[in-house]
Motif scaffolding. Sequence first.
Motif, PDB file in Angstrom:
ATOM      1  N   ASP A 196       0.805  -1.222   0.000  1.00 20.49           N
ATOM      2  CA  ASP A 196       0.000   0.000   0.000  1.00 20.49           C
ATOM      3  C   ASP A 196       0.838   1.271   0.000  1.00 20.49           C
ATOM      4  N   GLU A 197       2.154   1.133   0.157  1.00 17.97           N
ATOM      5  CA  GLU A 197       3.023   2.307   0.150  1.00 17.97           C
ATOM      6  C   GLU A 197       3.290   2.753  -1.282  1.00 17.97           C
ATOM      7  N   ALA A 198       3.483   4.048  -1.465  1.00 19.73           N
ATOM      8  CA  ALA A 198       3.584   4.625  -2.811  1.00 19.73           C
ATOM      9  C   ALA A 198       4.704   3.986  -3.635  1.00 19.73           C
ATOM     10  N   ALA A 199       5.873   3.797  -3.035  1.00 19.97           N
ATOM     11  CA  ALA A 199       7.004   3.239  -3.780  1.00 19.97           C
ATOM     12  C   ALA A 199       6.701   1.821  -4.258  1.00 19.97           C
ATOM     13  N   PHE A 200       5.989   1.070  -3.439  1.00 22.06           N
ATOM     14  CA  PHE A 200       5.679  -0.313  -3.784  1.00 22.06           C
ATOM     15  C   PHE A 200       4.521  -0.384  -4.776  1.00 22.06           C
ATOM     16  N   GLN A 201       3.628   0.585  -4.712  1.00 19.41           N
ATOM     17  CA  GLN A 201       2.573   0.677  -5.721  1.00 19.41           C
ATOM     18  C   GLN A 201       3.188   0.900  -7.103  1.00 19.41           C
ATOM     19  N   LYS A 202       4.270   1.682  -7.144  1.00 11.99           N
ATOM     20  CA  LYS A 202       4.969   1.932  -8.414  1.00 11.99           C
ATOM     21  C   LYS A 202       5.565   0.628  -8.944  1.00 11.99           C
ATOM     22  N   VAL A 203       6.167  -0.178  -8.064  1.00 16.07           N
ATOM     23  CA  VAL A 203       6.734  -1.465  -8.476  1.00 16.07           C
ATOM     24  C   VAL A 203       5.637  -2.373  -9.013  1.00 16.07           C
ATOM     25  N   ILE A 204       4.499  -2.399  -8.339  1.00 20.19           N
ATOM     26  CA  ILE A 204       3.390  -3.249  -8.781  1.00 20.19           C
ATOM     27  C   ILE A 204       2.901  -2.807 -10.162  1.00 20.19           C
ATOM     28  N   ARG A 205       2.814  -1.494 -10.386  1.00 19.27           N
ATOM     29  CA  ARG A 205       2.400  -1.004 -11.712  1.00 19.27           C
ATOM     30  C   ARG A 205       3.404  -1.420 -12.777  1.00 19.27           C
ATOM     31  N   GLU A 206       4.693  -1.396 -12.447  1.00 16.83           N
ATOM     32  CA  GLU A 206       5.715  -1.816 -13.401  1.00 16.83           C
ATOM     33  C   GLU A 206       5.623  -3.319 -13.673  1.00 16.83           C
ATOM     34  N   MET A 207       5.303  -4.096 -12.637  1.00 17.25           N
ATOM     35  CA  MET A 207       5.098  -5.534 -12.843  1.00 17.25           C
ATOM     36  C   MET A 207       3.873  -5.784 -13.709  1.00 17.25           C
ATOM     37  N   GLN A 208       2.827  -4.986 -13.530  1.00 19.97           N
ATOM     38  CA  GLN A 208       1.642  -5.105 -14.378  1.00 19.97           C
ATOM     39  C   GLN A 208       1.969  -4.767 -15.826  1.00 19.97           C
ATOM     40  N   ALA A 209       2.847  -3.779 -16.027  1.00 21.88           N
ATOM     41  CA  ALA A 209       3.270  -3.426 -17.385  1.00 21.88           C
ATOM     42  C   ALA A 209       4.046  -4.576 -18.018  1.00 21.88           C
ATOM     43  N   CYS A 210       4.922  -5.229 -17.237  1.00 21.83           N
ATOM     44  CA  CYS A 210       5.643  -6.412 -17.725  1.00 21.83           C
ATOM     45  C   CYS A 210       4.658  -7.514 -18.091  1.00 21.83           C
ATOM     46  N   GLN A 211       3.636  -7.690 -17.243  1.00 24.37           N
ATOM     47  CA  GLN A 211       2.630  -8.710 -17.509  1.00 24.37           C
ATOM     48  C   GLN A 211       1.887  -8.408 -18.799  1.00 24.37           C
ATOM     49  N   SER A 212       1.565  -7.139 -19.012  1.00 24.95           N
ATOM     50  CA  SER A 212       0.884  -6.742 -20.244  1.00 24.95           C
ATOM     51  C   SER A 212       1.762  -7.023 -21.467  1.00 24.95           C
ATOM     52  N   ASP A 213       3.059  -6.700 -21.357  1.00 21.51           N
ATOM     53  CA  ASP A 213       3.993  -7.000 -22.443  1.00 21.51           C
ATOM     54  C   ASP A 213       4.064  -8.502 -22.690  1.00 21.51           C
ATOM     55  N   SER A 214       4.126  -9.272 -21.598  1.00 20.94           N
ATOM     56  CA  SER A 214       4.209 -10.731 -21.711  1.00 20.94           C
ATOM     57  C   SER A 214       3.009 -11.284 -22.454  1.00 20.94           C
ATOM     58  N   GLU A 215       1.829 -10.785 -22.123  1.00 24.83           N
ATOM     59  CA  GLU A 215       0.608 -11.278 -22.757  1.00 24.83           C
ATOM     60  C   GLU A 215       0.599 -10.987 -24.254  1.00 24.83           C
ATOM     61  N   SER A 216       1.162  -9.834 -24.631  1.00 22.21           N
ATOM     62  CA  SER A 216       1.194  -9.489 -26.058  1.00 22.21           C
ATOM     63  C   SER A 216       2.220 -10.307 -26.825  1.00 22.21           C
TER      64      SER A 216
END
Length: 234
Positions: free
Chosen positions: A115-135
């Motif tokens: 729930d901390e801002a820095a970790f939310q940023k990491v999670i968003r970056e992991m989601q971006a990697c996941q989106s790239d992976s799916e494509s």
Amino acid sequence: MTFSSILHTARGERSVIKKVSYKDQVYQYLKHAIIKGELQTGVIYSEQQFADKLEVSRTPVREAVIRLTNEGMLEVFSNRGWGVKPVLPEDLQKILQARIAIEGYSLRYLVRHRDEAAFQKVIREMQACQSDSESFAQDESHHFEYMKADTDFHCLMVSCTDNAYLKRINDQMRTKIEQATYNSLHMSRRNAKACLEHHQILQEILHGDENSAMRAFMQHMQETAMALGTTLLE
């Protein structure tokens, strides 16, 4: 073919890379060639061979070879040249064990601080990697790009710990991890399944369930071990 065109072909990029030394460019070229299996075990290569191919002096080639040797990717044969160091089953097992120790801790740390801002940023970056992976997962011609997104997903977990020791060890293993991941995913054609496993890990992180996240992670590592033809435990 010029050095720039060879490098860009290897990386799948069109634009000229600027402000990057020849040493770093040669390192990236050789590393990608090792990961993709374009440089094979059992073959002896020379500095001059790649200096001629890439149209550079032998110095950046020598420096790249030293760096890759220190990373455990190459081995030097006295007065003969150098070759790709084979990845043995026991090496793969030890790499997986190290990954479980480092990434397992990192995953728990991420869930606890999600729930901390820095970790939310990491999670968003992991989601971006996941989106790239799916494509990339559905198209074998993008296998290398999929592997990079896959590796980035795992490395982001380690980066969130802000632990220099863990990150240093992970960085030292990264090229080996990429080589093993590229080969295991390619041979087993399990891109889509690995992508689903990452999705499950992400969902458990978002739910904040540390134990469920670890179960999803361990299942992913077990499947990875099977694809690599090894086990997690001796």
